[in-house]
Scaffold this motif. Sequence first.
Motif, PDB file in Angstrom:
ATOM      1  N   ILE A  73     -67.356 -61.941-103.145  1.00 32.40           N
ATOM      2  CA  ILE A  73     -66.794 -63.011-102.160  1.00 32.40           C
ATOM      3  C   ILE A  73     -67.865 -63.654-101.554  1.00 32.40           C
ATOM      4  CG2 ILE A  73     -66.684 -60.970-100.234  1.00 32.40           C
ATOM      5  CD1 ILE A  73     -64.325 -62.483 -99.031  1.00 32.40           C
ATOM      6  N   ASN A  74     -67.763 -64.805-101.166  1.00 32.36           N
ATOM      7  CA  ASN A  74     -68.752 -65.851-100.719  1.00 32.36           C
ATOM      8  C   ASN A  74     -68.022 -66.672 -99.693  1.00 32.36           C
ATOM      9  OD1 ASN A  74     -71.142 -66.623 -99.897  1.00 32.36           O
ATOM     10  ND2 ASN A  74     -71.638 -67.580-101.964  1.00 32.36           N
ATOM     11  N   LEU A 158     -72.760 -71.141 -89.125  1.00 35.04           N
ATOM     12  CA  LEU A 158     -71.244 -70.587 -89.339  1.00 35.04           C
ATOM     13  C   LEU A 158     -71.207 -69.938 -90.659  1.00 35.04           C
ATOM     14  CD1 LEU A 158     -68.505 -70.403 -88.236  1.00 35.04           C
ATOM     15  CD2 LEU A 158     -68.073 -72.897 -88.896  1.00 35.04           C
ATOM     16  N   PRO A 159     -71.742 -70.588 -91.774  1.00 30.32           N
ATOM     17  CA  PRO A 159     -71.605 -69.680 -93.099  1.00 30.32           C
ATOM     18  C   PRO A 159     -72.037 -68.277 -93.051  1.00 30.32           C
ATOM     19  CG  PRO A 159     -72.593 -71.904 -93.618  1.00 30.32           C
ATOM     20  CD  PRO A 159     -72.594 -71.364 -91.786  1.00 30.32           C
ATOM     21  N   GLN A 160     -73.237 -68.050 -92.304  1.00 29.73           N
ATOM     22  CA  GLN A 160     -73.810 -66.668 -92.190  1.00 29.73           C
ATOM     23  C   GLN A 160     -73.136 -65.843 -91.227  1.00 29.73           C
ATOM     24  OE1 GLN A 160     -76.315 -69.717 -92.668  1.00 29.73           O
ATOM     25  NE2 GLN A 160     -75.375 -68.903 -94.757  1.00 29.73           N
ATOM     26  N   TYR A 161     -72.339 -66.397 -90.291  1.00 32.16           N
ATOM     27  CA  TYR A 161     -71.648 -65.597 -89.466  1.00 32.16           C
ATOM     28  C   TYR A 161     -70.517 -64.951 -89.896  1.00 32.16           C
ATOM     29  CZ  TYR A 161     -68.193 -64.331 -85.605  1.00 32.16           C
ATOM     30  OH  TYR A 161     -67.318 -63.548 -85.031  1.00 32.16           O
ATOM     31  N   ILE A 162     -69.945 -66.052 -90.836  1.00 33.95           N
ATOM     32  CA  ILE A 162     -68.628 -65.548 -91.646  1.00 33.95           C
ATOM     33  C   ILE A 162     -69.064 -64.392 -92.523  1.00 33.95           C
ATOM     34  CG2 ILE A 162     -66.612 -66.334 -93.013  1.00 33.95           C
ATOM     35  CD1 ILE A 162     -66.534 -68.018 -90.592  1.00 33.95           C
ATOM     36  N   SER A 163     -69.984 -64.473 -93.272  1.00 33.08           N
ATOM     37  CA  SER A 163     -70.623 -63.247 -93.920  1.00 33.08           C
ATOM     38  C   SER A 163     -70.944 -61.995 -93.309  1.00 33.08           C
ATOM     39  CB  SER A 163     -71.931 -63.708 -94.833  1.00 33.08           C
ATOM     40  OG  SER A 163     -72.398 -62.646 -95.463  1.00 33.08           O
ATOM     41  N   TYR A 164     -71.501 -62.413 -92.002  1.00 32.77           N
ATOM     42  CA  TYR A 164     -71.812 -61.094 -91.065  1.00 32.77           C
ATOM     43  C   TYR A 164     -70.563 -60.369 -90.678  1.00 32.77           C
ATOM     44  CZ  TYR A 164     -73.100 -59.012 -86.444  1.00 32.77           C
ATOM     45  OH  TYR A 164     -73.188 -58.038 -85.534  1.00 32.77           O
ATOM     46  N   GLU A 211     -78.494 -67.451-102.963  1.00 36.85           N
ATOM     47  CA  GLU A 211     -77.770 -66.645-104.099  1.00 36.85           C
ATOM     48  C   GLU A 211     -78.059 -64.888-103.972  1.00 36.85           C
ATOM     49  OE1 GLU A 211     -79.038 -68.899-108.177  1.00 36.85           O
ATOM     50  OE2 GLU A 211     -80.906 -68.810-106.599  1.00 36.85           O
ATOM     51  N   THR A 212     -78.349 -64.462-102.704  1.00 42.34           N
ATOM     52  CA  THR A 212     -78.610 -63.312-102.124  1.00 42.34           C
ATOM     53  C   THR A 212     -76.864 -62.878-102.250  1.00 42.34           C
ATOM     54  OG1 THR A 212     -80.548 -63.734-101.287  1.00 42.34           O
ATOM     55  CG2 THR A 212     -79.158 -61.547-100.335  1.00 42.34           C
ATOM     56  N   SER A 213     -76.750 -61.338-102.682  1.00 41.13           N
ATOM     57  CA  SER A 213     -75.578 -60.912-102.280  1.00 41.13           C
ATOM     58  C   SER A 213     -75.916 -59.565-101.911  1.00 41.13           C
ATOM     59  CB  SER A 213     -74.710 -60.947-103.569  1.00 41.13           C
ATOM     60  OG  SER A 213     -75.217 -60.240-104.716  1.00 41.13           O
ATOM     61  N   ILE A 214     -74.949 -58.813-100.931  1.00 43.63           N
ATOM     62  CA  ILE A 214     -75.106 -57.481-100.689  1.00 43.63           C
ATOM     63  C   ILE A 214     -73.947 -56.733-101.361  1.00 43.63           C
ATOM     64  CG2 ILE A 214     -74.882 -56.121 -98.308  1.00 43.63           C
ATOM     65  CD1 ILE A 214     -75.928 -59.048 -97.220  1.00 43.63           C
ATOM     66  N   ASN A 215     -74.288 -55.646-101.909  1.00 42.77           N
ATOM     67  CA  ASN A 215     -73.197 -54.894-102.447  1.00 42.77           C
ATOM     68  C   ASN A 215     -72.677 -53.932-101.346  1.00 42.77           C
ATOM     69  OD1 ASN A 215     -73.173 -55.553-105.331  1.00 42.77           O
ATOM     70  ND2 ASN A 215     -75.381 -55.040-105.357  1.00 42.77           N
ATOM     71  N   MET A 216     -71.502 -54.107-101.318  1.00 41.07           N
ATOM     72  CA  MET A 216     -70.900 -52.915-100.201  1.00 41.07           C
ATOM     73  C   MET A 216     -69.795 -52.243-100.673  1.00 41.07           C
ATOM     74  SD  MET A 216     -71.593 -55.104 -96.766  1.00 41.07           S
ATOM     75  CE  MET A 216     -71.256 -53.714 -95.815  1.00 41.07           C
ATOM     76  N   ARG A 222     -65.857 -51.522-104.294  1.00 42.83           N
ATOM     77  CA  ARG A 222     -67.515 -51.902-104.279  1.00 42.83           C
ATOM     78  C   ARG A 222     -67.237 -53.463-104.889  1.00 42.83           C
ATOM     79  NH1 ARG A 222     -71.743 -49.835-102.878  1.00 42.83           N
ATOM     80  NH2 ARG A 222     -73.654 -50.251-104.051  1.00 42.83           N
ATOM     81  N   ILE A 223     -67.816 -54.121-103.630  1.00 45.32           N
ATOM     82  CA  ILE A 223     -67.712 -55.655-103.908  1.00 45.32           C
ATOM     83  C   ILE A 223     -68.901 -56.372-103.444  1.00 45.32           C
ATOM     84  CG2 ILE A 223     -66.642 -57.911-102.682  1.00 45.32           C
ATOM     85  CD1 ILE A 223     -64.060 -56.051-102.021  1.00 45.32           C
ATOM     86  N   LYS A 224     -69.502 -57.376-104.270  1.00 48.01           N
ATOM     87  CA  LYS A 224     -70.576 -57.985-104.044  1.00 48.01           C
ATOM     88  C   LYS A 224     -70.290 -59.189-102.833  1.00 48.01           C
ATOM     89  CE  LYS A 224     -72.146 -60.853-107.461  1.00 48.01           C
ATOM     90  NZ  LYS A 224     -72.865 -61.364-108.557  1.00 48.01           N
ATOM     91  N   ILE A 225     -70.863 -59.237-101.762  1.00 40.46           N
ATOM     92  CA  ILE A 225     -70.659 -60.082-100.671  1.00 40.46           C
ATOM     93  C   ILE A 225     -71.830 -61.098-100.504  1.00 40.46           C
ATOM     94  CG2 ILE A 225     -70.285 -60.237 -98.047  1.00 40.46           C
ATOM     95  CD1 ILE A 225     -68.979 -57.518 -98.457  1.00 40.46           C
ATOM     96  N   GLY A 226     -71.617 -62.546-100.670  1.00 38.07           N
ATOM     97  CA  GLY A 226     -72.398 -63.524-100.615  1.00 38.07           C
ATOM     98  C   GLY A 226     -73.000 -63.634 -98.722  1.00 38.07           C
ATOM     99  N   VAL A 227     -74.008 -64.374 -98.707  1.00 30.87           N
ATOM    100  CA  VAL A 227     -74.731 -64.750 -97.408  1.00 30.87           C
ATOM    101  C   VAL A 227     -74.017 -66.185 -96.842  1.00 30.87           C
ATOM    102  CG1 VAL A 227     -76.633 -63.276 -97.875  1.00 30.87           C
ATOM    103  CG2 VAL A 227     -76.748 -65.752 -98.275  1.00 30.87           C
ATOM    104  N   GLY A 228     -73.062 -66.590 -97.783  1.00 32.11           N
ATOM    105  CA  GLY A 228     -72.634 -68.015 -97.223  1.00 32.11           C
ATOM    106  C   GLY A 228     -73.643 -69.245 -97.465  1.00 32.11           C
TER     107      GLY A 228
END
Length: 456
Positions: A73-74, A158-164, A211-216, A222-228
Amino acid sequence: MKEVTAVFDIGKTNKKFFLFDDDFQEVYREYTRFDFIEDEDGHPTEDLKALQEWLKAVFERILKSKKYTITAINFSTYGASFVHLDENGEVLTPLYNYTKPYDPKLIDAFYAKYGPENTFAQSTGSSNSGMLNSGMQLYWLKHTKPKVYEKIAVSLHLPQYISYIFTGIPLSEYTSIGCHTALWDYKKKDYHEWVYKEGINTKLPPIVSTETSINMNYNGKRIKIGVGIHDSSAALLPYVRSIKKKFILVSTGTWSIALNPFTETPLSENDVEKGCINYMRINGKPVKSNRLFLGNEYRLQVEELTKKFNVAKDYHKKVMFDYDTFFDIIKDFQFSFKWFSIEHKNMPSQTNYSYDRFEHAYHHLMIELVLLQVESINIVAGKDTIERLYVDGGFSDNDIYIKLVSHYLRNMELRTTDSSLGSALGAAIAISDTKLNSKFLKKNYSLKKHIPFILK
């Protein structure tokens, strides 16, 4: 179940949610709108609480779907907007709208300290635009609401807040920092010295690649979450990834933004005077851009023509390019339209033409608007030799606009794309390992090539 990438694409008006398959084909979408609320000064602002509730509700519903498995998800959103969090991760202030007026005295004090204005704009790629420079929002908070400012533990675009919201990890990334924020020094490739002198860097989280993603592990999955990603940079990404030759992209809508992602030189004083600013690619490289209020001006002028010639509201959409009409106009051409929302040296003091048919007046209007567009494209091209031009958005369907642009820029190959998915698709691509090839735009964006007409 089909494996998909989910994207939240948050515009000022429409909040959209998409699912894309492995070939980046859209398999699902939904959208909503929220009424604005007011900040403490009565200025309209985003309803962050309603937005957050919708994001979580949609995501949790799709996670339970028997049809799709979300693997990644991004998030793409509009820029120039900060969410300020306290030490407990709670939102401290409204999401101040970038249209909110900025105290001119505070701006003067800022440039007295850190100017001159033109030099500052060359370094930061950001013209003096008040709240539209998101860094200036932090400066404003520090100097007008110091008690609130002191409570800020971290400020997220805002993009990084939505990721947060999904990860709980506060981060920064290049495309949000680089979009007319007045925070970044493009020559130093670091925050501008004023950010350090004011201590604002202490409110900004670590910078990571877009392009960073966080595996959570999210609700057992298990989902790869983007930083926005900032929406303009997201819309540019599919082009940059799939085209090898240099190009300019003109993204048209209310604003018409010409983007040159291949610029090698910093903004010059002349560029700044002509209204150029920088956006940023996901790798931190500058994107020279110039924007025109073209779609807005088109709407206002067409309303006037529609009334004057007493035609149906949508009649302008049916008018196709006519060579003889064009030739009639250009043989004794004079600038005839006074703009409502654009200033230009060629503009007469009042609108004046003597046509008795809507089609002639409309062709003349389009010639003048396209001449503004061509000037904007030439400004971002600068001294670069660029042979390809892409146009997406609203004007890509306007036959007269396209014929005229290809005529006046015959040295460039013009192609149009249908990218209603633009920024959402860019966000999906940003966290994908997929390599795009030259056929991508044809397959996903209805790419069309246009040949200039020949003067008889």
